[in-house]
Every structure is written in C-alpha cells, then in structure tokens.
Scaffold this motif. Sequence first.
Motif, short mmCIF file in Angstrom:
data_model
loop_
_atom_site.label_atom_id
_atom_site.label_comp_id
_atom_site.label_asym_id
_atom_site.label_seq_id
_atom_site.Cartn_x
_atom_site.Cartn_y
_atom_site.Cartn_z
N ALA A 59 0.86 -1.18 0.00
CA ALA A 59 0.00 0.00 0.00
C ALA A 59 0.89 1.23 0.00
O ALA A 59 2.07 1.17 0.38
N GLY A 60 0.32 2.35 -0.44
CA GLY A 60 1.11 3.56 -0.51
C GLY A 60 0.27 4.80 -0.41
O GLY A 60 -0.97 4.76 -0.47
N LEU A 61 0.94 5.91 -0.26
CA LEU A 61 0.31 7.22 -0.23
C LEU A 61 1.15 8.15 -1.08
O LEU A 61 2.37 8.25 -0.87
N ARG A 62 0.52 8.80 -2.04
CA ARG A 62 1.25 9.55 -3.05
C ARG A 62 0.69 10.97 -3.15
O ARG A 62 -0.53 11.15 -3.28
N TYR A 63 1.59 11.96 -3.07
CA TYR A 63 1.17 13.34 -3.30
C TYR A 63 1.40 13.64 -4.78
O TYR A 63 2.54 13.59 -5.27
N VAL A 64 0.33 13.95 -5.48
CA VAL A 64 0.42 14.16 -6.93
C VAL A 64 0.07 15.60 -7.27
O VAL A 64 -0.66 16.28 -6.55
N ARG A 65 0.60 16.02 -8.42
CA ARG A 65 0.33 17.37 -8.91
C ARG A 65 0.28 17.31 -10.43
O ARG A 65 1.13 16.66 -11.07
N PRO B 164 -4.00 21.01 -23.42
CA PRO B 164 -2.79 21.83 -23.26
C PRO B 164 -1.59 20.98 -22.85
O PRO B 164 -1.72 19.85 -22.38
N GLU B 165 -0.43 21.56 -23.01
CA GLU B 165 0.77 20.94 -22.46
C GLU B 165 0.59 20.80 -20.95
O GLU B 165 0.10 21.72 -20.29
N HIS B 166 0.96 19.66 -20.41
CA HIS B 166 0.78 19.47 -18.98
C HIS B 166 1.92 18.67 -18.38
O HIS B 166 2.63 17.92 -19.07
N GLU B 167 2.07 18.85 -17.11
CA GLU B 167 3.15 18.22 -16.36
C GLU B 167 2.55 17.41 -15.22
O GLU B 167 1.72 17.92 -14.46
N ARG B 168 2.97 16.16 -15.10
CA ARG B 168 2.53 15.29 -14.02
C ARG B 168 3.71 14.96 -13.13
O ARG B 168 4.78 14.55 -13.61
N SER B 169 3.54 15.13 -11.83
CA SER B 169 4.62 14.80 -10.89
C SER B 169 4.02 14.19 -9.63
O SER B 169 2.84 14.41 -9.32
N ALA B 170 4.83 13.42 -8.93
CA ALA B 170 4.36 12.76 -7.71
C ALA B 170 5.54 12.39 -6.83
O ALA B 170 6.64 12.10 -7.32
N ILE B 171 5.30 12.40 -5.54
CA ILE B 171 6.22 11.84 -4.57
C ILE B 171 5.40 10.92 -3.68
O ILE B 171 4.34 11.31 -3.19
N GLY B 172 5.87 9.69 -3.52
CA GLY B 172 5.06 8.72 -2.82
C GLY B 172 5.84 7.93 -1.79
O GLY B 172 7.08 7.83 -1.83
N PHE B 173 5.10 7.37 -0.84
CA PHE B 173 5.65 6.53 0.21
C PHE B 173 4.94 5.18 0.14
O PHE B 173 3.71 5.13 -0.02
N HIS B 174 5.68 4.11 0.27
CA HIS B 174 5.07 2.79 0.12
C HIS B 174 5.65 1.79 1.11
O HIS B 174 6.78 1.93 1.58
N ALA B 175 4.86 0.77 1.40
CA ALA B 175 5.29 -0.34 2.25
C ALA B 175 4.75 -1.62 1.65
O ALA B 175 3.66 -1.64 1.05
N GLY B 176 5.52 -2.72 1.78
CA GLY B 176 5.10 -3.97 1.16
C GLY B 176 5.37 -5.16 2.04
O GLY B 176 6.20 -5.13 2.97
N TYR B 177 4.66 -6.24 1.71
CA TYR B 177 4.84 -7.53 2.37
C TYR B 177 5.18 -8.55 1.29
O TYR B 177 4.48 -8.66 0.29
N HIS B 178 6.25 -9.33 1.51
CA HIS B 178 6.77 -10.27 0.51
C HIS B 178 6.52 -11.70 0.98
O HIS B 178 6.74 -12.03 2.15
N PHE B 179 6.08 -12.52 0.06
CA PHE B 179 5.82 -13.92 0.43
C PHE B 179 6.13 -14.85 -0.73
O PHE B 179 6.46 -14.40 -1.83
#
Length: 262
Positions: free
Chosen positions: A30-36, A247-262
């Motif tokens: 799961a993660g949480l991402r700040y997007v613009r 229009p021309e557009h810019e997409r950016s994001a900074i995100g935080f994530h955590a995972g479980y491996h099995f």
Amino acid sequence: MKPFQVSLSILAGLLASAPAFAQSEYSMGAGLRYVRMTEMDASGRQLVREHGWLPGVGLNATRRYQAWTFGLSGEIYGANLDYDGRLQNGVPFTTDTATTQGRIAAEVTRQLTENTALVGGLEYDGWRRHVLGRDGIAGVRENYSSWRLLAGAASSAWHTSSTDFRLKGLLVLAGPERLHAHFENQLYDDAVLNTKSAQGLRLDLTGYPRAFPRFSFGINVDWMRIRRSNDEVLRKDGLPTGTVTQPEHERSAIGFHAGYHF
C-alpha cells in the motif's frame, strides 16, 4: 490493449517455462502519493493546477533465473484532488477532481554485478479525471491512456547496520497520450484527442529491514511533461462549434510505500 496483452502472454510463458529451481517472489503493498498536475497555455502561463494525496495498493510478481529477473506489477491509486483553474472567459473556478491512476508493467532485469543491474520494461498507464461541476458549471470526464517504454538501472550497494537499500532509476519514454473527453449535461459531443510523445524520469528507493525480511518500505519520485495536442473540432449535436485542445501538462508525484513479501 492488444499489444500489451501479447507482451503479458509472452512474459507469462517465460515464467511458466523457467526451470523448477528458478526463484519466485510475490508481494503486495500500500502507498500514499502526493500528486500534482499542471496545465499550461502556449506561452507557459498556468491554466489548471490539480494537487492532493492519493492512497493506493499494488501487487508484484517476479521470477529469477540465473542473472535474469522477469516481473509483472500493477497498481491503482485514487481519491479527490483540489482543482484550481479558470473558465473559458478567464473567471477563476475551483472544485474537486475525482481521480484514479493505474499502471500495469512488465519488466526484465539483467544482473551485471553483485550490486548493479540493467532494467527495461513496457508499461500501460491509465488515468481518469472527473472534474466535478459546481454552481451551474457542468463537469467533464476525461480518460487518458498511454504506452510507455522503461529503461534504466538498479543498485543495491547501499547498506546500513539494519537495512539493505535498493535504488532504481528509470527513463520513461511515453507514446502519444490518448484522451477521451465526455462533457456532462450534453454541453458538447464527446471528443478524442492525442497529445505528442513525452519523456519522464522515475526514482525509487526501497529499504529491506534485516530484522523483518518479509517487509519493505520506500519512497519514489515520478515526473513527466506531455506536449500539447493538435486542435480538434469541437461539436454540438454533430455541428462544429469551435476547437478543443489538450494543453501541455506536467505530471509529478512523490510517494511513500510499504510492502509484504511472500
């Protein structure tokens, strides 16, 4: 979607036909991402700015055989974003945008040294925006889709006393973005536009705690600039009423994530 389905079928065949002693790993997270997202006119003046936090989930499957690793991954993020824009007459307009962003990717990694690898892949990106109407102003629904080639490298040379880190950097080469726009209240007929090709960058730093080998955590940064589309005829009941442009557009994001491996 057909080319992507073919690529997935090929990769699935490779995974299935790999020798029994090949190593497989699956993870969910799961993660949480700040997007613009920012749209600009031809002179570079800001027209629209959307921003906010999107929660999401992801799945990943990899299969390693000797120096090669084949992987499939998918993720989806969604929530409402703040929308700050202007109407066609220049009057400021603020509302919310119901946003969903999803990706499906197939990656191949070739280990060069103990700590260094080359990475390549193919990705399908889907983006849905519903700019909500307000105060008698009709909303609009926009669906974007694009294919992307991924190329870069990964390094796992950074270690601390408690955690091993892996840094991956990718150059993202996107094909033209296809946009389908639906205007609410039948304000105009649906419109389809195609932007130009685009380039972007992506960085991901993931930590693997030695005390909890099934868990991971990390941070990622994503940026892309998409050039303006050509003008297309805007119609009302089949009759031309003007032109419409993405229009021309810019997409950016900074995100935080955590995972479980099995």
